[in-house]
Motif scaffolding. Sequence first.
Motif, PDB file in Angstrom:
ATOM      1  N   ASP A 238       0.820  -1.212   0.000  1.00 39.22           N
ATOM      2  CA  ASP A 238       0.000   0.000   0.000  1.00 39.22           C
ATOM      3  C   ASP A 238       0.855   1.263   0.000  1.00 39.22           C
ATOM      4  O   ASP A 238       0.329   2.382  -0.033  1.00 39.22           O
ATOM      5  CB  ASP A 238      -1.050  -0.002   1.110  1.00 39.22           C
ATOM      6  CG  ASP A 238      -0.500   0.184   2.523  1.00 39.22           C
ATOM      7  OD1 ASP A 238       0.555   0.808   2.703  1.00 39.22           O
ATOM      8  OD2 ASP A 238      -1.154  -0.305   3.468  1.00 39.22           O
ATOM      9  N   PHE A 239       2.177   1.112  -0.001  1.00 36.50           N
ATOM     10  CA  PHE A 239       3.088   2.214  -0.326  1.00 36.50           C
ATOM     11  C   PHE A 239       2.747   2.768  -1.703  1.00 36.50           C
ATOM     12  O   PHE A 239       2.849   3.972  -1.955  1.00 36.50           O
ATOM     13  CB  PHE A 239       4.531   1.691  -0.291  1.00 36.50           C
ATOM     14  CG  PHE A 239       5.578   2.646  -0.798  1.00 36.50           C
ATOM     15  CD1 PHE A 239       5.894   3.793  -0.094  1.00 36.50           C
ATOM     16  CD2 PHE A 239       6.279   2.376  -1.966  1.00 36.50           C
ATOM     17  CE1 PHE A 239       6.880   4.668  -0.545  1.00 36.50           C
ATOM     18  CE2 PHE A 239       7.266   3.231  -2.426  1.00 36.50           C
ATOM     19  CZ  PHE A 239       7.564   4.388  -1.719  1.00 36.50           C
ATOM     20  N   VAL A 240       2.330   1.879  -2.596  1.00 36.13           N
ATOM     21  CA  VAL A 240       2.013   2.231  -3.979  1.00 36.13           C
ATOM     22  C   VAL A 240       0.566   2.728  -4.055  1.00 36.13           C
ATOM     23  O   VAL A 240      -0.305   2.243  -3.337  1.00 36.13           O
ATOM     24  CB  VAL A 240       2.214   1.015  -4.904  1.00 36.13           C
ATOM     25  CG1 VAL A 240       2.073   1.414  -6.368  1.00 36.13           C
ATOM     26  CG2 VAL A 240       3.571   0.370  -4.653  1.00 36.13           C
ATOM     27  N   ASP A 241       0.327   3.701  -4.913  1.00 36.96           N
ATOM     28  CA  ASP A 241      -1.028   4.208  -5.114  1.00 36.96           C
ATOM     29  C   ASP A 241      -1.991   3.068  -5.431  1.00 36.96           C
ATOM     30  O   ASP A 241      -1.645   2.124  -6.139  1.00 36.96           O
ATOM     31  CB  ASP A 241      -1.019   5.217  -6.263  1.00 36.96           C
ATOM     32  CG  ASP A 241      -2.322   5.968  -6.377  1.00 36.96           C
ATOM     33  OD1 ASP A 241      -3.307   5.387  -6.897  1.00 36.96           O
ATOM     34  OD2 ASP A 241      -2.386   7.127  -5.951  1.00 36.96           O
ATOM     35  N   ALA A 242      -3.208   3.185  -4.909  1.00 35.31           N
ATOM     36  CA  ALA A 242      -4.212   2.132  -5.094  1.00 35.31           C
ATOM     37  C   ALA A 242      -4.589   1.926  -6.547  1.00 35.31           C
ATOM     38  O   ALA A 242      -5.148   0.876  -6.904  1.00 35.31           O
ATOM     39  CB  ALA A 242      -5.460   2.458  -4.270  1.00 35.31           C
ATOM     40  N   ALA A 243      -4.302   2.877  -7.420  1.00 42.46           N
ATOM     41  CA  ALA A 243      -4.551   2.671  -8.845  1.00 42.46           C
ATOM     42  C   ALA A 243      -3.647   1.587  -9.419  1.00 42.46           C
ATOM     43  O   ALA A 243      -3.992   0.938 -10.403  1.00 42.46           O
ATOM     44  CB  ALA A 243      -4.336   3.981  -9.608  1.00 42.46           C
ATOM     45  N   PHE A 244      -2.484   1.395  -8.777  1.00 39.13           N
ATOM     46  CA  PHE A 244      -1.502   0.427  -9.270  1.00 39.13           C
ATOM     47  C   PHE A 244      -1.432  -0.818  -8.397  1.00 39.13           C
ATOM     48  O   PHE A 244      -1.026  -1.876  -8.872  1.00 39.13           O
ATOM     49  CB  PHE A 244      -0.123   1.085  -9.344  1.00 39.13           C
ATOM     50  CG  PHE A 244      -0.087   2.277 -10.235  1.00 39.13           C
ATOM     51  CD1 PHE A 244       0.210   2.144 -11.579  1.00 39.13           C
ATOM     52  CD2 PHE A 244      -0.372   3.541  -9.740  1.00 39.13           C
ATOM     53  CE1 PHE A 244       0.229   3.241 -12.423  1.00 39.13           C
ATOM     54  CE2 PHE A 244      -0.355   4.653 -10.573  1.00 39.13           C
ATOM     55  CZ  PHE A 244      -0.062   4.503 -11.920  1.00 39.13           C
ATOM     56  N   CYS A 245      -1.800  -0.694  -7.123  1.00 44.18           N
ATOM     57  CA  CYS A 245      -1.823  -1.834  -6.194  1.00 44.18           C
ATOM     58  C   CYS A 245      -3.138  -1.821  -5.409  1.00 44.18           C
ATOM     59  O   CYS A 245      -3.150  -1.506  -4.204  1.00 44.18           O
ATOM     60  CB  CYS A 245      -0.630  -1.786  -5.242  1.00 44.18           C
ATOM     61  SG  CYS A 245       0.920  -2.356  -5.967  1.00 44.18           S
ATOM     62  N   PRO A 246      -4.239  -2.178  -6.068  1.00 48.28           N
ATOM     63  CA  PRO A 246      -5.530  -2.182  -5.354  1.00 48.28           C
ATOM     64  C   PRO A 246      -5.704  -3.373  -4.434  1.00 48.28           C
ATOM     65  O   PRO A 246      -6.522  -3.328  -3.503  1.00 48.28           O
ATOM     66  CB  PRO A 246      -6.553  -2.230  -6.491  1.00 48.28           C
ATOM     67  CG  PRO A 246      -5.834  -2.956  -7.594  1.00 48.28           C
ATOM     68  CD  PRO A 246      -4.403  -2.510  -7.492  1.00 48.28           C
ATOM     69  N   GLY A 247      -4.947  -4.440  -4.661  1.00 48.60           N
ATOM     70  CA  GLY A 247      -5.154  -5.692  -3.938  1.00 48.60           C
ATOM     71  C   GLY A 247      -4.439  -5.705  -2.607  1.00 48.60           C
ATOM     72  O   GLY A 247      -3.447  -6.433  -2.426  1.00 48.60           O
ATOM     73  N   THR A 248      -4.954  -4.929  -1.665  1.00 45.61           N
ATOM     74  CA  THR A 248      -4.334  -4.850  -0.352  1.00 45.61           C
ATOM     75  C   THR A 248      -5.394  -4.503   0.684  1.00 45.61           C
ATOM     76  O   THR A 248      -6.504  -4.092   0.340  1.00 45.61           O
ATOM     77  CB  THR A 248      -3.183  -3.813  -0.360  1.00 45.61           C
ATOM     78  OG1 THR A 248      -2.453  -3.904   0.852  1.00 45.61           O
ATOM     79  CG2 THR A 248      -3.698  -2.403  -0.568  1.00 45.61           C
ATOM     80  N   GLY A 249      -5.043  -4.654   1.955  1.00 49.72           N
ATOM     81  CA  GLY A 249      -6.030  -4.553   3.017  1.00 49.72           C
ATOM     82  C   GLY A 249      -6.445  -3.142   3.379  1.00 49.72           C
ATOM     83  O   GLY A 249      -7.591  -2.898   3.751  1.00 49.72           O
ATOM     84  N   THR A 250      -5.505  -2.185   3.306  1.00 54.04           N
ATOM     85  CA  THR A 250      -5.808  -0.797   3.664  1.00 54.04           C
ATOM     86  C   THR A 250      -5.238   0.127   2.585  1.00 54.04           C
ATOM     87  O   THR A 250      -4.238   0.811   2.803  1.00 54.04           O
ATOM     88  CB  THR A 250      -5.230  -0.435   5.049  1.00 54.04           C
ATOM     89  OG1 THR A 250      -3.855  -0.837   5.102  1.00 54.04           O
ATOM     90  CG2 THR A 250      -5.985  -1.126   6.159  1.00 54.04           C
ATOM     91  N   PRO A 251      -5.855   0.154   1.406  1.00 52.28           N
ATOM     92  CA  PRO A 251      -5.304   0.938   0.291  1.00 52.28           C
ATOM     93  C   PRO A 251      -5.407   2.431   0.545  1.00 52.28           C
ATOM     94  O   PRO A 251      -6.326   2.908   1.205  1.00 52.28           O
ATOM     95  CB  PRO A 251      -6.196   0.518  -0.895  1.00 52.28           C
ATOM     96  CG  PRO A 251      -7.492   0.106  -0.264  1.00 52.28           C
ATOM     97  CD  PRO A 251      -7.115  -0.520   1.054  1.00 52.28           C
ATOM     98  N   GLU A 252      -4.432   3.164   0.013  1.00 50.19           N
ATOM     99  CA  GLU A 252      -4.426   4.623   0.112  1.00 50.19           C
ATOM    100  C   GLU A 252      -4.152   5.212  -1.278  1.00 50.19           C
ATOM    101  O   GLU A 252      -3.282   4.724  -2.005  1.00 50.19           O
ATOM    102  CB  GLU A 252      -3.338   5.109   1.083  1.00 50.19           C
ATOM    103  CG  GLU A 252      -3.484   4.625   2.510  1.00 50.19           C
ATOM    104  CD  GLU A 252      -4.606   5.323   3.285  1.00 50.19           C
ATOM    105  OE1 GLU A 252      -5.249   6.227   2.716  1.00 50.19           O
ATOM    106  OE2 GLU A 252      -4.802   4.955   4.460  1.00 50.19           O
ATOM    107  N   VAL A 253      -4.896   6.247  -1.630  1.00 48.16           N
ATOM    108  CA  VAL A 253      -4.710   6.892  -2.928  1.00 48.16           C
ATOM    109  C   VAL A 253      -3.666   7.996  -2.802  1.00 48.16           C
ATOM    110  O   VAL A 253      -3.192   8.318  -1.718  1.00 48.16           O
ATOM    111  CB  VAL A 253      -6.039   7.473  -3.448  1.00 48.16           C
ATOM    112  CG1 VAL A 253      -7.072   6.377  -3.595  1.00 48.16           C
ATOM    113  CG2 VAL A 253      -6.557   8.576  -2.521  1.00 48.16           C
ATOM    114  N   GLY A 254      -3.312   8.579  -3.958  1.00 48.95           N
ATOM    115  CA  GLY A 254      -2.409   9.721  -3.958  1.00 48.95           C
ATOM    116  C   GLY A 254      -0.972   9.387  -3.667  1.00 48.95           C
ATOM    117  O   GLY A 254      -0.238  10.214  -3.116  1.00 48.95           O
TER     118      GLY A 254
END
Length: 314
Positions: A238-254
């Motif tokens: 989730d270090f990576v923007d959720a547009a590129f790594c959506p498959g995670t437990g606590t996604p963050e954008v930006g």
Amino acid sequence: MYEPWDAFEAPRFTGPRTYARLPYVKDLEGVDAAVFGMPWDGGTSFRSGARFGPEGVRSASGMIRTYNAVQRVQVFGALSTIDYGDSPTVPGYIEDTLDRITAFVRPLAEARIPSVGIGGDHSATLGELRAYASVHGPLGLVHLDSHTDLWDSYNGRPYSHGTMFRRAIEEGLLDPARMLQAGIRGPLYGEDDEGIPAELGVHTIPWVELAEMSPAELADVAQERLAGRPAFLSLDVDFVDAAFCPGTGTPEVGGPTSFQALSYLRALKALPFIAFDVVEVAPAYDGPGQVTALFAANAVFEVLSMVALAARDR
């Protein structure tokens, strides 16, 4: 020499799903590096499913080849590498699971074999740190994430994927003076949360500041912080923007793109890491084409490339 099955003998979509089609081996003789899974999500605070992260990353890793053209190093075929299998876990019991992860990782630590854990929620990292710190003493840490994971408790309980680095400091596993967290972003529970890292002596670079830094500048800060002593590198997807790594437990954008994230990761290649992990892959939430698992599989390859570079240059 342990290395993947030759893709020119058998296509990469064949064979059992180990990481990058490496041999599944438990004997550590002749091993230079090991990859293993931590199928655990009992510490999640939002979306569960990371127990299937190791399986998903292994599936996506079939595309991995043997040479890293960016870091310019031969990895497989030069670095004898194995898939060490999965750590045992105890569904529903986080303390027992952490003990089992520690016991599973300890032979790698005692043999001083660099390892890469695949998670699995981030609480599992505490088990790895216990194993490696028992051999090396208090470790430094570079932590790429959108969250600090330094809270004191979640729902009144001390162990979760948001508290494990505070527990590691308290247990003497991590030296806070040699910790660096980068990429932090997203809403907090309150203004006081911003001050937690500084209260513990941990240096944090929020994403809004990291976005203005080059990968080389991040590496310079990390090198100064780690002071040349043994350290652990932990990458939460989730270090990576959720547009590129959506498959995670606590996604963050930006946040960073996958290219930016890999660039920051590669820049850390000369630092004194003794072990690594890539965590929080939850395949049930992944986008089309396994994009999160593909990123994680390549991130694992990048840190194995760091190990290969260190071995080559010794």
